[in-house]
Design a protein around this motif. Structure first.
Motif, PDB file in Angstrom:
ATOM      1  N   ASP A   9     -11.263  -4.670 -12.010  1.00  0.00           N
ATOM      2  CA  ASP A   9     -10.618  -3.652 -11.179  1.00  0.00           C
ATOM      3  C   ASP A   9     -11.262  -3.610  -9.796  1.00  0.00           C
ATOM      4  OD1 ASP A   9     -13.063  -2.358 -11.599  1.00  0.00           O
ATOM      5  OD2 ASP A   9     -12.255  -1.071 -13.167  1.00  0.00           O
ATOM      6  N   ALA A  10     -10.671  -2.788  -8.937  1.00  0.00           N
ATOM      7  CA  ALA A  10     -11.169  -2.639  -7.566  1.00  0.00           C
ATOM      8  C   ALA A  10     -10.668  -1.319  -7.011  1.00  0.00           C
ATOM      9  CB  ALA A  10     -10.700  -3.797  -6.688  1.00  0.00           C
ATOM     10  N   HIS A  11     -11.326  -0.841  -5.958  1.00  0.00           N
ATOM     11  CA  HIS A  11     -10.927   0.382  -5.278  1.00  0.00           C
ATOM     12  C   HIS A  11     -11.019   0.164  -3.769  1.00  0.00           C
ATOM     13  CE1 HIS A  11     -12.026   1.808  -9.302  1.00  0.00           C
ATOM     14  NE2 HIS A  11     -11.180   2.794  -9.085  1.00  0.00           N
ATOM     15  N   ILE A  12     -10.160   0.857  -3.037  1.00  0.00           N
ATOM     16  CA  ILE A  12     -10.202   0.764  -1.586  1.00  0.00           C
ATOM     17  C   ILE A  12      -9.988   2.135  -0.961  1.00  0.00           C
ATOM     18  CG2 ILE A  12      -9.374  -1.621  -1.499  1.00  0.00           C
ATOM     19  CD1 ILE A  12      -6.617  -0.517  -0.655  1.00  0.00           C
ATOM     20  N   GLU A  13     -10.486   2.279   0.243  1.00  0.00           N
ATOM     21  CA  GLU A  13     -10.114   3.352   1.149  1.00  0.00           C
ATOM     22  C   GLU A  13      -9.438   2.688   2.339  1.00  0.00           C
ATOM     23  OE1 GLU A  13     -13.502   5.665   2.128  1.00  0.00           O
ATOM     24  OE2 GLU A  13     -13.744   6.461   0.083  1.00  0.00           O
ATOM     25  N   ALA A  14      -8.305   3.247   2.760  1.00  0.00           N
ATOM     26  CA  ALA A  14      -7.484   2.560   3.755  1.00  0.00           C
ATOM     27  C   ALA A  14      -6.937   3.529   4.789  1.00  0.00           C
ATOM     28  CB  ALA A  14      -6.328   1.836   3.069  1.00  0.00           C
ATOM     29  N   THR A  15      -6.623   2.985   5.957  1.00  0.00           N
ATOM     30  CA  THR A  15      -5.952   3.731   7.017  1.00  0.00           C
ATOM     31  C   THR A  15      -4.730   2.938   7.460  1.00  0.00           C
ATOM     32  OG1 THR A  15      -8.038   4.677   7.795  1.00  0.00           O
ATOM     33  CG2 THR A  15      -6.166   4.730   9.314  1.00  0.00           C
ATOM     34  N   ALA A  16      -3.581   3.606   7.471  1.00  0.00           N
ATOM     35  CA  ALA A  16      -2.324   2.977   7.856  1.00  0.00           C
ATOM     36  C   ALA A  16      -1.823   3.584   9.162  1.00  0.00           C
ATOM     37  CB  ALA A  16      -1.273   3.178   6.764  1.00  0.00           C
ATOM     38  N   LEU A  17      -1.336   2.739  10.050  1.00  0.00           N
ATOM     39  CA  LEU A  17      -0.732   3.196  11.294  1.00  0.00           C
ATOM     40  C   LEU A  17       0.775   3.193  11.111  1.00  0.00           C
ATOM     41  CD1 LEU A  17      -1.239   4.117  14.180  1.00  0.00           C
ATOM     42  CD2 LEU A  17      -1.085   1.717  14.902  1.00  0.00           C
ATOM     43  N   VAL A  18       1.350   4.413  10.957  1.00  0.00           N
ATOM     44  CA  VAL A  18       2.780   4.588  10.704  1.00  0.00           C
ATOM     45  C   VAL A  18       3.402   5.140  11.977  1.00  0.00           C
ATOM     46  CG1 VAL A  18       4.503   5.604   9.192  1.00  0.00           C
ATOM     47  CG2 VAL A  18       2.218   5.113   8.305  1.00  0.00           C
ATOM     48  N   GLY A  19       4.025   4.287  12.774  1.00  0.00           N
ATOM     49  CA  GLY A  19       4.457   4.707  14.098  1.00  0.00           C
ATOM     50  C   GLY A  19       3.227   5.069  14.922  1.00  0.00           C
ATOM     51  N   LYS A  20       3.168   6.296  15.404  1.00  0.00           N
ATOM     52  CA  LYS A  20       2.007   6.781  16.143  1.00  0.00           C
ATOM     53  C   LYS A  20       1.094   7.636  15.271  1.00  0.00           C
ATOM     54  CE  LYS A  20       4.374   6.789  20.615  1.00  0.00           C
ATOM     55  NZ  LYS A  20       4.740   7.597  21.809  1.00  0.00           N
ATOM     56  N   ARG A  21       1.382   7.679  13.995  1.00  0.00           N
ATOM     57  CA  ARG A  21       0.655   8.532  13.059  1.00  0.00           C
ATOM     58  C   ARG A  21      -0.333   7.710  12.245  1.00  0.00           C
ATOM     59  NH1 ARG A  21       3.716  11.755   8.143  1.00  0.00           N
ATOM     60  NH2 ARG A  21       1.965  13.052   7.448  1.00  0.00           N
ATOM     61  N   SER A  22      -1.547   8.206  12.087  1.00  0.00           N
ATOM     62  CA  SER A  22      -2.561   7.566  11.271  1.00  0.00           C
ATOM     63  C   SER A  22      -2.609   8.256   9.910  1.00  0.00           C
ATOM     64  CB  SER A  22      -3.925   7.646  11.963  1.00  0.00           C
ATOM     65  OG  SER A  22      -4.920   7.004  11.200  1.00  0.00           O
ATOM     66  N   VAL A  23      -2.474   7.491   8.843  1.00  0.00           N
ATOM     67  CA  VAL A  23      -2.398   8.031   7.491  1.00  0.00           C
ATOM     68  C   VAL A  23      -3.489   7.390   6.638  1.00  0.00           C
ATOM     69  CG1 VAL A  23      -0.983   8.226   5.419  1.00  0.00           C
ATOM     70  CG2 VAL A  23       0.083   8.420   7.672  1.00  0.00           C
ATOM     71  N   ARG A  24      -4.292   8.218   5.960  1.00  0.00           N
ATOM     72  CA  ARG A  24      -5.350   7.703   5.095  1.00  0.00           C
ATOM     73  C   ARG A  24      -4.928   7.792   3.627  1.00  0.00           C
ATOM     74  NH1 ARG A  24     -10.510   9.552   4.666  1.00  0.00           N
ATOM     75  NH2 ARG A  24      -9.722  11.698   4.559  1.00  0.00           N
ATOM     76  N   PHE A  25      -5.374   6.809   2.848  1.00  0.00           N
ATOM     77  CA  PHE A  25      -5.123   6.859   1.417  1.00  0.00           C
ATOM     78  C   PHE A  25      -6.194   6.072   0.678  1.00  0.00           C
ATOM     79  CE2 PHE A  25      -2.747   3.133   2.918  1.00  0.00           C
ATOM     80  CZ  PHE A  25      -3.072   2.154   1.982  1.00  0.00           C
ATOM     81  N   THR A  26      -6.291   6.318  -0.623  1.00  0.00           N
ATOM     82  CA  THR A  26      -7.124   5.515  -1.501  1.00  0.00           C
ATOM     83  C   THR A  26      -6.217   4.776  -2.472  1.00  0.00           C
ATOM     84  OG1 THR A  26      -7.387   7.266  -3.145  1.00  0.00           O
ATOM     85  CG2 THR A  26      -9.003   7.178  -1.349  1.00  0.00           C
ATOM     86  N   ALA A  27      -6.733   3.714  -3.070  1.00  0.00           N
ATOM     87  CA  ALA A  27      -5.945   2.968  -4.048  1.00  0.00           C
ATOM     88  C   ALA A  27      -6.861   2.383  -5.106  1.00  0.00           C
ATOM     89  CB  ALA A  27      -5.148   1.860  -3.378  1.00  0.00           C
ATOM     90  N   ALA A  28      -6.350   2.361  -6.342  1.00  0.00           N
ATOM     91  CA  ALA A  28      -7.045   1.745  -7.463  1.00  0.00           C
ATOM     92  C   ALA A  28      -6.256   0.525  -7.912  1.00  0.00           C
ATOM     93  CB  ALA A  28      -7.183   2.735  -8.616  1.00  0.00           C
ATOM     94  N   LEU A  29      -6.950  -0.601  -8.110  1.00  0.00           N
ATOM     95  CA  LEU A  29      -6.341  -1.834  -8.559  1.00  0.00           C
ATOM     96  C   LEU A  29      -6.847  -2.186  -9.948  1.00  0.00           C
ATOM     97  CD1 LEU A  29      -6.677  -2.045  -5.262  1.00  0.00           C
ATOM     98  CD2 LEU A  29      -5.931  -4.396  -5.664  1.00  0.00           C
ATOM     99  N   LYS A  30      -5.942  -2.702 -10.779  1.00  0.00           N
ATOM    100  CA  LYS A  30      -6.303  -3.123 -12.123  1.00  0.00           C
ATOM    101  C   LYS A  30      -5.780  -4.525 -12.354  1.00  0.00           C
ATOM    102  CE  LYS A  30      -7.946  -2.378 -16.313  1.00  0.00           C
ATOM    103  NZ  LYS A  30      -9.386  -2.137 -16.552  1.00  0.00           N
ATOM    104  N   LEU A  31      -6.642  -5.432 -12.794  1.00  0.00           N
ATOM    105  CA  LEU A  31      -6.246  -6.822 -13.010  1.00  0.00           C
ATOM    106  C   LEU A  31      -5.301  -6.941 -14.193  1.00  0.00           C
ATOM    107  CD1 LEU A  31      -6.679  -9.815 -12.218  1.00  0.00           C
ATOM    108  CD2 LEU A  31      -8.565  -9.858 -13.857  1.00  0.00           C
ATOM    109  N   LEU A  32      -4.134  -7.567 -13.949  1.00  0.00           N
ATOM    110  CA  LEU A  32      -3.147  -7.791 -14.992  1.00  0.00           C
ATOM    111  C   LEU A  32      -3.145  -9.224 -15.498  1.00  0.00           C
ATOM    112  CD1 LEU A  32      -0.203  -5.888 -13.273  1.00  0.00           C
ATOM    113  CD2 LEU A  32      -1.662  -5.022 -15.105  1.00  0.00           C
ATOM    114  N   ARG A  33      -3.347 -10.181 -14.605  1.00  0.00           N
ATOM    115  CA  ARG A  33      -3.353 -11.594 -14.959  1.00  0.00           C
ATOM    116  C   ARG A  33      -4.174 -12.375 -13.945  1.00  0.00           C
ATOM    117  NH1 ARG A  33       0.453 -15.095 -17.278  1.00  0.00           N
ATOM    118  NH2 ARG A  33       0.802 -13.399 -18.762  1.00  0.00           N
ATOM    119  N   ARG A  34      -5.141 -13.148 -14.416  1.00  0.00           N
ATOM    120  CA  ARG A  34      -5.894 -14.007 -13.507  1.00  0.00           C
ATOM    121  C   ARG A  34      -5.011 -15.132 -12.988  1.00  0.00           C
ATOM    122  NH1 ARG A  34     -11.704 -13.615 -13.872  1.00  0.00           N
ATOM    123  NH2 ARG A  34     -12.277 -11.966 -15.364  1.00  0.00           N
ATOM    124  N   ALA A  35      -5.334 -15.596 -11.803  1.00  0.00           N
ATOM    125  CA  ALA A  35      -4.526 -16.667 -11.195  1.00  0.00           C
ATOM    126  C   ALA A  35      -5.451 -17.723 -10.604  1.00  0.00           C
ATOM    127  CB  ALA A  35      -3.632 -16.086 -10.098  1.00  0.00           C
TER     128      ALA A  35
END
Length: 237
Positions: free
Chosen positions: A211-237
């Protein structure tokens, strides 16, 4: 024409329709949408592509219904390339006689971010297909789910409305990168924060074997939006 690259998939079966994203290369197909991962293999037979794709639920929200009754099903399809760059497939569902399945795979663009992969060092994030669950911050309600394919410093992912491409660097249990998020189908609903925008996202976080975790900032038009996300491995590649 060779089945290779990143695609939007539109499919119909059992009286229902859906969409997803899919990356195909070297006989392997990996993709999905907000509720299901799609894990497949394919081979060239004369002028056709023969594929088997298995569904796997990654989002247990009951509002996302399985189109094929059960969460895990295997779809057997045969397709041909067309002059417009699409691949069109027809077939059925294993152990469901009389149920038909058809899909169209339309190529999605790869920008310069994905074409310049980042460095991958020891202890970095594992190559594979992940589920990704986003949670918005700063009092913004909601979130989003989808799938993300990570491979040697490159990112491909999305869901039924959005697709994203990007790059990352990783080593020693950390990773960081950048993603460009775009619509492949107009997003419905007032809560689709990224809808109607080409969104640049920067992120950093931690990673482990599964698994993995991130903290992120997105630029949506002129607006800055923060979010977190959790990732879970489903299949190795």
């Amino acid at each position: 024409m060779v089945l290779k690259g990143f695609y939007k998939v539109e499919f119909a079966t059992n009286g229902s329709k859906g969409r997803s994203v899919m990356y195909a290369q070297d006989g392997v197909m990996l993709g999905g949408n907000s509720a299901f991962a799609h894990l497949g293999v394919y081979r060239d037979v004369d002028d056709e592509v023969v594929a088997e794709i298995t569904t796997q639920r990654h989002n247990h929200d009951p509002s996302y219904k399985a189109m094929l009754v059960d969460d895990v099903r295997t779809i057997c399809i045969t397709g041909r390339p067309h002059d417009d760059g699409t691949f069109r497939f027809f077939g059925g569902v294993r152990d469901m006689p009389g149920v038909t399945f058809e899909s169209v795979m339309t190529p999605l663009g790869e920008n310069e971010i994905a074409l310049m992969p980042g460095a991958v060092g020891d202890g970095g994030i594992v190559n594979g297909l992940y589920s990704i669950h986003l949670r918005m911050l700063d009092g913004i309600g909601g979130g989003n789910t989808g799938v993300m394919l990570l491979h040697n410093g490159r990112i491909f992912g999305g869901d039924a409305f959005f697709y994203y491409v990007g790059s990352y660097t990783t080593a020693n249990g950390r990773w960081k990168g950048q993603v460009l998020n775009q619509e492949h189908t107009p997003a419905r609903g007032a809560d689709a924060i990224f809808g109607g925008h080409e969104v640049g996202i920067g992120f950093s976080g931690t990673c482990a074997d599964e698994d993995a975790h991130i903290e992120a900032t997105a630029l949506v038009g002129k607006r800055s939006v923060r979010f977190t996300a959790a990732l879970k491995l489903l299949r190795r590649a």
